[in-house]
Design an enzyme around this catalytic site. Structure first.
Site, PDB file in Angstrom:
ATOM      1  CB  ILE A   1       0.902   0.547  -0.650  1.00 55.70           C
ATOM      2  CG1 ILE A   1       2.354   1.012  -0.458  1.00 55.70           C
ATOM      3  CG2 ILE A   1       0.736  -0.902  -0.198  1.00 55.70           C
ATOM      4  CD1 ILE A   1       2.865   0.927   0.962  1.00 55.70           C
TER       5      ILE A   1
ATOM      6  CE1 TYR B   1      -2.471   0.889   5.711  1.00 59.01           C
ATOM      7  CE2 TYR B   1      -2.238  -1.365   6.514  1.00 59.01           C
ATOM      8  CZ  TYR B   1      -2.949  -0.416   5.815  1.00 59.01           C
ATOM      9  OH  TYR B   1      -4.136  -0.758   5.213  1.00 59.01           O
TER      10      TYR B   1
ATOM     11  CE  LYS C   1      -1.594   0.715   2.357  1.00 52.09           C
ATOM     12  NZ  LYS C   1      -1.963  -0.719   2.465  1.00 52.09           N
TER      13      LYS C   1
END
Length: 350
Positions: free
Chosen positions: A246, A179, A207
């Protein structure tokens, strides 16, 4: 005359001794992650790479600040019925940073136990401490999560080689999404770091919140990437090659976000969603989401500090946005309402 035993002992301990390293330090792969051969929820990184709509789900609370599992289960049912394929448990949106690790792992385990056969459960087990990230990931996989979400070490930032070493350590635990959100961590994860770990068999993808040019760069290199920005996810998916999103806004309108990710280019729907997305992120996430879900009547209006609800004028704006998009497109079956300041409970000790 015989030498007393203590004489031999004294002579022995006074003799020069060759130092030997602790045995554990010379055993190859001594710190292997814990493993299980059970297959109920066994998932590979390849399975995670296929997910197009992953919701970063909100964590609801009871008036004393504990988890409201009844409301959480209801939110999960809404996500599954509206086509979400994966769920992030205890992420930024789910306020994992306000949880103890016991709470964190309990919620991941609860989600797996109740919904793990219907949706992929991705536990946020990231930390700025590699030791904590490893330990939490071991526990998360032990209770059955399908994949982990890992952020780069924040505040106590490290070098680029330190980032690689940190991610290599946590990738050994199981399927993992990295992330990248520099606005929260204070440090970008540059492509050189992602490329260095991209061949790890547990690396599911990234992400990415830096933007769509970065996403296209990863796609061109064969790296799976999800947009972490709701306002950019339509173009990320259909113009820049992202696998999906996401999403935060899918907490509120999961069916519309699924349509955006599955049904091809739809600039009209994307445009219609922009006022909601802009409203949602005008203050740091999850302040807007928490306020919105409370006004929709799907969670209690309870906030764990330091989060506080949006002011009344912003709460009125949300009701107008719901009416314009259509109440039927939002989660829950109660009428949307403007809550009063006194309706909210702010919990500082929980």
């Amino acid at each position: 005359m015989a030498v007393p035993f203590y004489g031999f002992f004294l002579a022995y301990i006074l003799m020069p001794q060759r130092w030997r390293s602790p045995e554990a330090a010379v055993i190859h792969d001594f710190h292997l992650p814990m493993r299980s051969f059970e297959v109920k929820n066994r998932t590979s990184a390849e399975d995670i790479k296929k997910l197009r709509l992953i919701t970063a789900v909100k964590t609801p609370y009871l008036p004393d600040g504990r988890f409201d599992l009844e409301a959480f289960d209801s939110l999960m049912h809404m996500q599954i019925l509206n086509g979400a394929e994966g769920i992030i448990v205890g992420g930024t949106t789910g306020e994992g940073h306000l949880m103890s690790w016991d709470e964190h792992i309990m919620l991941i385990g609860h989600c797996v136990n109740c919904f793990g056969m219907s949706i992929k459960v991705i536990g946020n087990t990231g930390s700025n401490s590699t030791r904590e990230a490893i330990h939490a990931s071991e526990q998360g996989f032990a209770v059955g999560m399908h994949a982990a979400l890992h952020i780069n070490p924040y505040y106590g930032k490290t070098s680029l080689q330190g980032l690689i070493s940190h991610f290599e350590a946590v990738l050994s635990m199981g399927p993992t999404i990295i992330y990248n959100v520099p606005s929260r961590t204070g440090q970008d994860i540059p492509p050189s770091v992602i490329e260095a770990i991209s061949q790890n068999s547990n690396m599911a993808g990234v992400k990415e919140c830096v933007g769509n040019d970065r996403i296209r760069d990863y796609v061109d290199k064969g790296i799976v990437v999800w947009s972490g920005n709701d306002d950019q996810c339509h173009d990320a998916r259909w113009a820049f090659g992202a696998t999906g999103v996401i999403s935060v806004v899918s907490n509120l309108v999961p069916g519309l976000i699924r349509e955006l990710m599955f049904q091809g280019k739809n600039p009209s729907l994307n445009g219609n969603l922009m006022p909601l997305i802009e409203w949602l992120f005008r203050e740091p996430n999850p302040i807007g989401l928490n306020t919105a879900l409370a006004q929709l009547g799907v969670v209690r209006p309870v906030f764990r500090l330091p989060y506080v609800p949006l002011p009344v004028e912003r709460r009125i704006e949300f009701v107008n946005i719901v009416h314009k998009l259509g109440r039927k497109n939002f989660v829950g079956d109660k009428g949307v309402q403007v809550l009063d300041d006194d309706d909210f409970i702010l919990v500082g000790r929980y």
